[in-house]
Design an enzyme around this catalytic site. Structure first.
Site, PDB file in Angstrom:
ATOM      1  N   ASP A  40       0.823  -1.213   0.000  1.00  0.00           N
ATOM      2  CA  ASP A  40       0.000   0.000   0.000  1.00  0.00           C
ATOM      3  C   ASP A  40       0.853   1.258   0.000  1.00  0.00           C
ATOM      4  O   ASP A  40       0.404   2.328  -0.391  1.00  0.00           O
ATOM      5  CB  ASP A  40      -0.928   0.015   1.215  1.00  0.00           C
ATOM      6  CG  ASP A  40      -2.044  -0.976   1.000  1.00  0.00           C
ATOM      7  OD1 ASP A  40      -1.838  -2.178   1.273  1.00  0.00           O
ATOM      8  OD2 ASP A  40      -3.103  -0.553   0.492  1.00  0.00           O
TER       9      ASP A  40
ATOM     10  N   LYS B 131      -1.226  -5.116   4.011  1.00  0.00           N
ATOM     11  CA  LYS B 131      -2.300  -5.706   4.816  1.00  0.00           C
ATOM     12  C   LYS B 131      -1.796  -6.296   6.128  1.00  0.00           C
ATOM     13  O   LYS B 131      -0.752  -6.958   6.136  1.00  0.00           O
ATOM     14  CB  LYS B 131      -2.999  -6.772   3.963  1.00  0.00           C
ATOM     15  CG  LYS B 131      -4.136  -7.524   4.618  1.00  0.00           C
ATOM     16  CD  LYS B 131      -5.196  -6.616   5.221  1.00  0.00           C
ATOM     17  CE  LYS B 131      -5.757  -5.592   4.265  1.00  0.00           C
ATOM     18  NZ  LYS B 131      -6.485  -4.488   4.927  1.00  0.00           N
TER      19      LYS B 131
HETATM   20  O1  MRU Z   1      -7.743  -3.165   2.884  1.00  0.00           O
HETATM   21  P1  MRU Z   1      -7.423  -3.510   1.462  1.00  0.00           P
HETATM   22  O2  MRU Z   1      -8.154  -4.710   0.976  1.00  0.00           O
HETATM   23  O3  MRU Z   1      -7.551  -2.320   0.554  1.00  0.00           O
HETATM   24  O4  MRU Z   1      -5.877  -3.898   1.502  1.00  0.00           O
HETATM   25  C1  MRU Z   1      -5.252  -4.290   0.309  1.00  0.00           C
HETATM   26  C2  MRU Z   1      -3.830  -4.668   0.486  1.00  0.00           C
HETATM   27  O5  MRU Z   1      -3.274  -4.597   1.559  1.00  0.00           O
HETATM   28  C3  MRU Z   1      -3.083  -5.072  -0.751  1.00  0.00           C
HETATM   29  O6  MRU Z   1      -2.106  -6.021  -0.466  1.00  0.00           O
HETATM   30  C4  MRU Z   1      -2.387  -3.811  -1.329  1.00  0.00           C
HETATM   31  O7  MRU Z   1      -3.305  -2.780  -1.489  1.00  0.00           O
HETATM   32  C5  MRU Z   1      -1.716  -4.080  -2.611  1.00  0.00           C
HETATM   33  S1  MRU Z   1      -2.861  -4.351  -3.896  1.00  0.00           S
HETATM   34  C6  MRU Z   1      -2.088  -4.485  -5.370  1.00  0.00           C
END
Ligand code: MRU
Length: 341
Positions: A234, A245
């Site tokens: 992220d 995550k």
């Molecule tokens: O809470 P989310 O589902 O938006 O979290 C998503 C993640 O942590 C993904 O691993 C990250 O955004 C990379 S997506 C290519």
């Protein structure tokens, strides 16, 4: 391949990820408030996907504006920017996308032209997202051999991007190059992106996938069942610290303990060259996500809960960072600086 979001000229169509895996349905966003709401409620999620969605949110704010006064028009646009920006704090792609749109138009003075430029830029970002992911895939696929079993966490696939995916894009590219790849996906409590989304999208494309509870990661690694770990991101700081995550950090520690390469896969729009680890806001989500599974209570109602949505993995646990511009190796402060030049 699943198309997470689609621009339909005067509205944005999103796969409703809250309904997966039981129902493949869509949500129509006709204004920026509906876009902000969809991001907040995780109808659309995943760093690159929320970035492009945010860009279309600004496009809708511009298209729906009725004013011919430039000052009022920019005030309306700035309100939309702020509301969309505040939906989720951790993924840098959201802010990156909004800033890219604003930089493109802040010197313009003709409202119809500004509207046109915003829509064109958002469409370009959606197209670039797919081509970037394909380049990431080509770069990363070289690291895998025929028959490898890869562990992944959360969902960094088609559903986390416009299409193709980052971490799962690498798996797709390896498969397209003729290698047989098996994926072990963690459930990813509490929102279950692994079981609801990764398992769904890989099955949808006939890629071998097996689901495990988050609690089985150490055991499965100790059994020698995993060749590589591949996750998305992220936000990646210039120091190489990776925000992803919740649970990613413990996966990285376990991978290190078992000598398993740990790869982070992300486009350059996920890099944050300004901030330091302590500056980053980790989104704290509702207690409901933890004390219930679906509608069923799995904990006492009055229990205290800590529910962070993301964690930070330090650079010393990361074997490589795979981007569309190439594969980065430690020391990341140097390789990231060189890449972003
Ligand atoms: O809470 P989310 O589902 O938006 O979290 C998503 C993640 O942590 C993904 O691993 C990250 O955004 C990379 S997506 C290519």
């Amino acid at each position: 391949m699943l198309l997470t979001l689609e621009w339909k000229n005067n509205y944005l169509l999103l796969i409703d990820q809250t309904k997966l895996p039981t129902k493949l349905s869509y949500v129509k966003c006709k204004n920026y408030l509906e876009v902000a709401d969809a991001i907040k409620k995780l109808v659309v999620r995943g760093a690159p996907a929320i970035g492009v969605t945010a860009a279309f949110g600004l496009a809708l704010a511009a298209l729906n504006s009725k004013t011919d006064n430039l000052k009022i028009f920019f005030e309306e646009l700035n309100d939309a920017y702020e509301i969309i920006r505040s939906t989720r704090p951790t993924a840098v792609n959201l802010q990156w996308a909004l800033n890219r749109i604003m930089q493109k138009i802040n010197h313009l003075t003709n409202i119809p032209l500004i509207k046109k430029v915003i829509v064109e830029e958002a469409i370009l970002m959606a197209e670039e997202d797919i081509s970037t992911n394909k380049s990431i895939g080509i770069n990363g696929a070289k690291l895998f051999s025929d028959g490898d079993t890869i562990m992944t966490h959360c969902n960094a696939g088609s559903l986390a991007t416009v299409a193709y995916g980052t971490a799962l894009g690498v798996v797709r590219a390896a498969k397209e190059s003729g290698k047989k790849i098996n994926v072990i996906a963690t459930e990813t409590r509490p929102v279950m992106q692994g079981s609801r989304l990764t398992a769904f999208e890989l099955q949808h494309e006939n890629i071998n996938v097996c689901l495990i509870p988050d609690t089985a990661v150490g055991h499965i690694m100790a059994k020698g069942m995993i060749k590589h770990v591949v996750v998305g991101a992220d936000r990646i700081l210039h120091t190489g610290h990776v925000f992803n995550k919740i649970g990613t950090y413990q996966l990285a520690i376990l991978a290190k303990t078992h000598n398993i390469p740990f790869y982070v896969v992300a486009p350059s729009s996920t890099f944050d060259l300004k901030n330091h680890p302590n500056d980053i806001v980790i989104e704290e989500r509702s207690k409901e996500e933890v004390i219930k599974i679906g509608k069923k209570a799995v904990a006492p109602k009055n229990i205290d809960v800590i529910n962070p949505a993301f964690d930070m993995t330090p650079p010393e646990l990361i074997t490589k960072i795979i981007t569309e511009k190439g594969i980065l190796s430690p020391p990341y402060n140097r390789s990231i600086k060189k890449l972003m030049k």
